[in-house]
Design an enzyme around this catalytic site. Structure first.
Site, short mmCIF file in Angstrom:
data_model
loop_
_atom_site.label_atom_id
_atom_site.label_comp_id
_atom_site.label_asym_id
_atom_site.label_seq_id
_atom_site.Cartn_x
_atom_site.Cartn_y
_atom_site.Cartn_z
N GLN A 1 -4.40 4.54 6.21
CA GLN A 1 -3.05 4.08 5.91
C GLN A 1 -2.02 4.68 6.86
O GLN A 1 -0.87 4.27 6.87
CB GLN A 1 -2.67 4.43 4.46
CG GLN A 1 -3.41 3.58 3.45
CD GLN A 1 -3.04 3.89 2.01
OE1 GLN A 1 -3.90 4.23 1.22
NE2 GLN A 1 -1.76 3.76 1.66
N ARG B 1 1.09 6.61 -5.01
CA ARG B 1 2.25 7.42 -4.67
C ARG B 1 2.27 8.72 -5.45
O ARG B 1 3.32 9.25 -5.82
CB ARG B 1 3.56 6.66 -4.85
CG ARG B 1 4.04 6.33 -6.21
CD ARG B 1 5.40 5.72 -6.05
NE ARG B 1 5.96 6.28 -4.81
CZ ARG B 1 7.21 6.30 -4.50
NH1 ARG B 1 8.08 5.78 -5.29
NH2 ARG B 1 7.62 6.85 -3.39
N CYS B 2 1.06 9.22 -5.66
CA CYS B 2 0.92 10.41 -6.49
C CYS B 2 1.52 11.63 -5.81
O CYS B 2 2.08 12.49 -6.47
CB CYS B 2 -0.57 10.62 -6.75
SG CYS B 2 -0.92 11.94 -7.85
N GLU C 1 5.74 -0.27 -5.11
CA GLU C 1 5.27 0.59 -6.20
C GLU C 1 6.13 0.51 -7.45
O GLU C 1 5.76 1.07 -8.49
CB GLU C 1 5.17 2.03 -5.69
CG GLU C 1 4.09 2.12 -4.63
CD GLU C 1 4.33 3.27 -3.67
OE1 GLU C 1 3.36 3.87 -3.21
OE2 GLU C 1 5.50 3.57 -3.39
#
Ligand SMILES: Cc1cc2nc3c(=O)[nH]c(=O)nc-3n(C[C@H](O)[C@H](O)[C@H](O)COP(=O)(O)OP(=O)(O)OC[C@H]3O[C@@H](n4cnc5c(N)ncnc54)[C@H](O)[C@@H]3O)c2cc1C
Lengths: 805, 287
Positions: free
Chosen positions: A236, A383-384, A759
């Site tokens: 990514q 998106r932790c 998100e």
């Protein structure tokens, strides 16, 4: 009249901002013609596979590779001992920790990589992996984060046991990773002490995994002649991977080429650097032939980046009439065996301090302690690492808990505490500057659209019918209002491993008036080739279909930090617009020369520059493009190219109002999502159809998380939920019809006012589902239960409330 | 998720298949639709050295209905069970159950024979075969024999089938015209095995239940024929007391494992609810 019609036609032809242009990617994806890592086949390529630990925590007494090496077709078996001379048995993580590439003396989580087998095909590799004989001495496993810092807690990380100064400050215990805090703790405590009403809950956001359709993998190919290492992988952030690979291997950065081909979903699972990549690269360097390594589903679910595992104790202070006067929150963060998060360096708990949410809370504090456990490392997915999802879940649940305590409607309590439109830009108690918002308008529109009053009235009737014994179903209405923080981020406070989180775009206009644009990001399904061409189309007047978009090859694309955290549109999208504006500025000079007027006498009109007051005297972008290649224009270089590296001045703050209605069968715990309404405000909308698609996908993920996903470990460290037999991936049948809607509040600092949306539905969806389930039982006194709200847990809730008869 | 190596055989007759099975006794497995076996092989929980693919044995693919006597070949797929008008007319619970197995792709290849021979308590068809009192026809080196579905299952993945035998067909007598039936299954999602499921076939004589048979899925290490529960309904008007007696009797024989679907207690509870709902639905459909 005709001028107007002509303009409209020209605008439509561009398929620029606001057009629901069809995704250009889909032609190849729907025909099975994508090019994914596993599609790459190179002459002489070998295959890698891992022998993995069956234990959650054990000492490695010995490893015997003989039987594995004896299998015909096996080329090599690597263990930590083989990597030590290269100093590659550990690798740095993006969070300032180190992680074992191949287990060194100990295994710290089930399925940890112990040996890497290289063989002529993947079947042989898998057979040989079974034959690596490892003698283990089992050690007590630590799976309960709450026990991690007990005096008698087992020591997990022997490799850093004496290193009590961690990457983010002092460590309090051998299993402690960091403490981080923000805000005014004394002030928050005072607000709680002085409050007319307080509430407190321990809210766990369980460990989950995004389970992308394509698992992680790579092909490493070392060309021994020219010394160049090429890495194709599911990355990514390909540019960051190149830099990290150079730092780890000492191969000069110009001799490493990283390519992300088509990626089948990422969701943060593909941000990290994994043992498979290092082992494949080492094996290729040693053997001189290409090595492919691709995870299977169980490896993906059990070893590469998970999400969440946050235990959040929230406290709210409020007046009796519902004004929130303070927030205090402490988080126990379970990071697993290594801290492999991908947070910006200054923020080991990401942007968790967005936890005041959409509310004007005068004083707030949050503190986070990260701990090691015998679980897989990660904490990157969904998106932790930015921890916005966790923060939104905590505050949105707490608001509902407070509403119950005050006996107030949860929508009304939200309205009462929203940051007001005129307060933007708004600086929160925890230090964020919210760029723009109009929460009341969004919430009003949502409540009206679902006819909230009628729903509440229906719920009253339903509850009466339930009491009478006329129904065994309870209706729940879940309201959630989230504020996202995306677009990491301003280089002054956002970096990963010292790399500023800017992004980039480079544009080259061809003589015939078409173009290629290259970006530092990489699409994993978001449709960048479609939307970024639209931004450009509007900026430079070339139809989107005449613009090729390329990402993911570090030899050709400009440097960028990649795609995650909904950052592509806020950062690379801005770079695209800015690069487009540079093109236009030069185009204006060329047009002025061609039309023999002063630049200032020209105005831009859709796809051309025209002389002010005389639209017939004009040069289209197509004409200008050709001129830039065939005219000797005094004072101007030939060609038409531009590059922009964009450092965003601020983050962007998308928001939304979600309302979910569920019907719960109290006898079985089966929950039926009757309807789901999602209003998203992501600022300027580039491609409404793609936004809708992103929202649909994110809401489906949210449904999965709230209603069923759970990666847990038993007391000896065996992973549960590590295969699709148990891990809840909803199908079309379980997925309700999504009703989407929007308001548009542009970002004041983004060149086109766009904010990012990928998100949002995951962030806002989870609390909406969870609040709906809780709401169904609210009249019976339920305040909070932990997710997932799967059948048996919901039934258990009903039973504890005495409803199951 | 990569199976071990194996030899692949594709016989065209039952004799040939049985010969192969006997010849490699203990190291060979029949491959039918493969939708239970292949996942097990990928997990290396099954490591057969020989796979005997029976899809080319034409004689195993028919559905014969003569009067109330029904015989279904082992290779008949779940999709074919759904499509059969004869079965829908004489024994609709087969279609109702098949439609609750996995998804269309799996039903297009998964076979009835594989489903009942597999021995996984999560499979849905064995309980149906038990409640219909079906007979399995097995062929071995010494010829063929018949075993009652109610006697076939010993424990999870253990059945009375000998390693050298294969299942060729399933026979049963269709319940009488006017019977009511229902299969109620609770699962977490499409493609999941039952948290608990119950099948009921019953007949009414006026207001009185004349016959009843109840089967349970995935609440013990074998499918269960709930004999006491069935008897609790016969001779009653299916009033609340009778239904709850049947539910209690059914729950009493369950012994589920705790798993991702919930603790044992919950799964037993759900079994009771499924029995209750299946009785109600079957009652409504009976005339
Ligand atoms: C995602 C998924 C979900 C599923 N959900 C369900 C469900 O909800 N309910 C359900 O009932 N099933 C379910 N199944 C299983 C599916 O129905 C299988 O097709 C069925 O269980 C086995 O049939 P098969 O023809 O595929 O057999 P195979 O997989 O080929 O064989 C299964 C076993 O039976 C043996 N066998 C097969 N045929 C014979 C024979 N003629 N004689 C002797 N032994 C034989 C094989 O050796 C093997 O051990 C699911 C499968 C999948 C992949």
């Amino acid at each position: 009249m005709n001028v107007h019609a002509d303009t409209k036609e020209r605008v439509e032809k561009l398929q620029g901002l606001g057009s629901s242009r069809k995704r250009v990617e889909d032609a190849r994806f729907t025909q099975g013609a994508g090019n994914y890592v596993d599609d790459i086949k190179l002459p002489g390529m070998l295959f890698g596979d891992f022998a993995r630990s069956p234990y959650g925590h054990a000492r490695i007494k010995s490893i015997n590779k003989d039987a594995a090496l004896a299998v015909p077709g096996v080329v090599a078996v690597l263990t930590a001992e083989d990597l030590k001379p290269l100093n590659l048995h550990y690798m740095p993580t993006l969070a300032g920790d180190v992680q074992a590439v191949l287990a060194d003396e100990k295994v710290l989580f089930q399925n940890q990589e112990v040996a890497f087998i290289v063989a002529e095909d993947r079947y042989i590799a898998a057979d040989a992996a079974d034959l690596v004989e490892v003698e283990y001495e089992e050690l007590p496993a630590l799976v309960d984060a709450f026990k991690a810092m007990d005096d008698d807690a087992p020591l997990l990380r022997e490799d850093i046991k004496d290193k009590m100064e961690g990457a983010h400050g002092p460590r309090k215990h051998h299993n402690h990773i960091f403490h981080w805090e923000e805000g005014d703790e004394a002030g928050a405590n005072q607000a709680l002490a002085d409050a007319e009403v307080t509430v407190e809950e321990m809210i766990t956001y369980q460990r989950v995994h995004p389970c992308p359709l394509e698992t992680c993998g790579c092909v490493a190919s070392m060309d021994k002649i020219n010394g160049k290492l090429t890495l194709w992988g599911t990355f990514q952030a390909p540019h960051a991977v190149r830099t990290v690979a150079s730092l780890i291997t000492n191969i000069p950065e110009h001799n490493i080429r990283v390519v992300s081909p088509d990626i089948g979903g990422g969701f943060g699972n593909k941000v990290g650097v994994y043992a498979g990549y290092i082992c494949a690269a080492v094996a290729s360097i040693v053997t001189g032939v290409p090595i492919k390594w691709v995870e299977d589903r169980i490896e993906n679910l059990s070893t590469t980046a998970f999400a969440r595992d946050y235990h959040m104790t929230g406290k709210l202070a409020a007046t009796r009439d519902g004004r929130i006067t303070g927030l205090h929150c402490h988080v126990l963060a379970d990071h697993g065996a290594f801290d492999a998060c991908a947070d910006p360096t200054k923020f080991p708990a990401g942007f968790f301090h967005i936890c005041t949410g959409s509310y004007d809370i005068p004083v707030a504090y949050c503190g986070v302690d990260g701990v090691y456990t015998n679980k897989a490392p990660g904490g990157v997915a969904y998106r932790c690492s930015f921890r916005v999802t966790e923060a939104a879940y905590m505050i949105e649940r707490m608001i509902d808990v407070l509403a119950r305590k005050l006996d107030m409607d949860p929508a009304e309590l939200r309205m009462k505490n929203f940051i007001r439109k005129e307060q933007f830009p708004y600086t929160s108690a925890l230090g964020w500057e919210y760029d723009s918002g109009d929460y009341h308008t969004a919430m009003d529109k949502a409540l009206e659209s679902v006819d909230y009053k009628a729903l509440r009235a229906e719920q009253q009737e339903n509850r009466a019918a339930f009491e009478r014994g006329d129904t065994r179903k309870l209706m729940g209405i879940g309201v959630a209002f989230f504020t996202e923080i995306v677009g990491a981020g301003p280089v002054k406070n956002c970096d990963i491993l010292g790399l500023g989180m800017f992004d980039s775009c480079e544009i080259r206009i061809h003589p015939t008036g078409s173009a290629i644009a290259r970006l530092g990001t990489i699409s994993q399904g978001q449709g960048h080739a479609t939307t970024f061409a639209q931004i450009l189309a509007t900026e430079i007047g070339i139809p989107a279909e005449d613009i090729t978009l390329e990402e993911g090859d570090t030899d050709t694309a400009p440097y960028g930090l990649g795609t995650y955290g909904s950052r592509s549109t806020p950062v690379a999208g801005a770079a695209t617009a800015m690069a487009g504006r540079k093109i236009r500025a030069k185009a204006q000079m060329i047009a002025a020369y061609l039309l023999e007027v002063h630049e200032g006498d020209l105005e831009w009109d859709v796809d051309r520059f025209q002389v002010k007051g005389n639209p017939d005297a004009h040069k289209t972008m197509k004409e200008i493009a050709f001129a830039s290649y065939n005219q000797a224009i005094p004072g101007l270089e030939p060609g038409l190219e531009a590059v922009s590296y964009y450092d965003p001045p601020n983050m962007t703050y998308p928001f939304g109002a979600y309302i979910c209605v569920v019907d719960i069968d109290v006898d079985t715990g089966v929950t039926d999502v009757r309807s789901f309404y999602a209003l998203d405000d992501c600022g300027t909308r580039i491609n409404p159809m793609i936004i809708e698609g992103q929202v649909h996908g994110g809401l489906t993920e949210a449904l999965a998380i709230a209603m069923g996903q759970d990666i847990s470990y038993d007391e000896i460290g065996n992973i549960r939920g590590g295969s699709l037999l148990d891990f809840f991936l909803p199908t079309a049948v379980e997925t309700p019809l999504w009703q989407t809607d929007h308001t548009t509040t542009p970002s004041p600092h983004h060149p086109i006012g766009a904010k990012g949306v990928g998100e949002s539905p995951n962030v806002g969806g989870v609390p909406a589902f969870s609040n709906a389930v809780h709401d169904a039982f609210a009249h019976k006194g339920l305040t909070h239960t932990q997710m997932p709200h799967d059948h048996w847990r919901v039934w258990e809730t009903a039973r504890k409330l005495g409803l199951t008869g | 998720m990569i199976p071990g190596s194996f030899d692949y055989h594709r016989p065209t007759s039952v004799d040939e298949a049985v010969g192969l099975l006997a010849g490699h006794a203990g190291n060979a497995l029949i491959l039918a639709g493969g939708h239970s076996l292949i996942p097990m092989m990928k997990l290396r929980m099954a490591m057969p050295e020989h796979l005997i693919d029976i899809q080319d044995i034409a004689s195993l693919s028919s559905i014969e209905v003569s009067g109330p006597q029904i015989e279904i070949g082992a290779n008949v797929t779940q999709a074919e069970l759904i499509a059969s008008e004869d079965l829908e007319q004489h024994c609709p619970i087969l279609r109702e159950t098949s439609l609750q197995i996995a998804d269309p792709q799996i039903r297009n290849v998964g076979t009835l024979g594989g489903n009942v021979a597999n021995g996984d308590p999560g499979n849905d068809m064995p309980a149906i075969m038990q409640l219909l009192d079906a007979t399995y026809v097995l062929s071995g080196p010494d010829g063929s024999r018949e075993v009652k579905a109610r006697d076939f299952y010993e424990a999870a993945y253990f059945t009375t089938r000998d390693e050298a035998e294969m299942l060729t067909s399933i026979r049963f007598t269709a319940p009488p015209a006017g019977h009511g039936s229902s299969y109620m299954k609770q699962k977490r999602k499409i493609g999941d095995y039952a948290t608990a499921a119950a099948g009921v076939v019953l007949t009414m004589s006026g207001d009185t239940c004349a016959s009843a048979s109840i089967g349970l899925t995935n609440v013990a290490d074998t499918p269960l024929w709930a004999e006491d529960a069935s008897n609790a309904l016969i001779g009653t008007t299916l009033d609340d007391a009778a239904v709850s007696a049947a539910v209690d009797a059914a729950k009493a024989i369950t012994d589920p494992a705790a798993d991702g679907r919930g603790p044992a207690e919950y799964r037993t509870h759900v079994a009771g609810i499924m029995v209750q709902r299946a009785i109600q639905a079957a009652h409504q459909r009976a005339n």
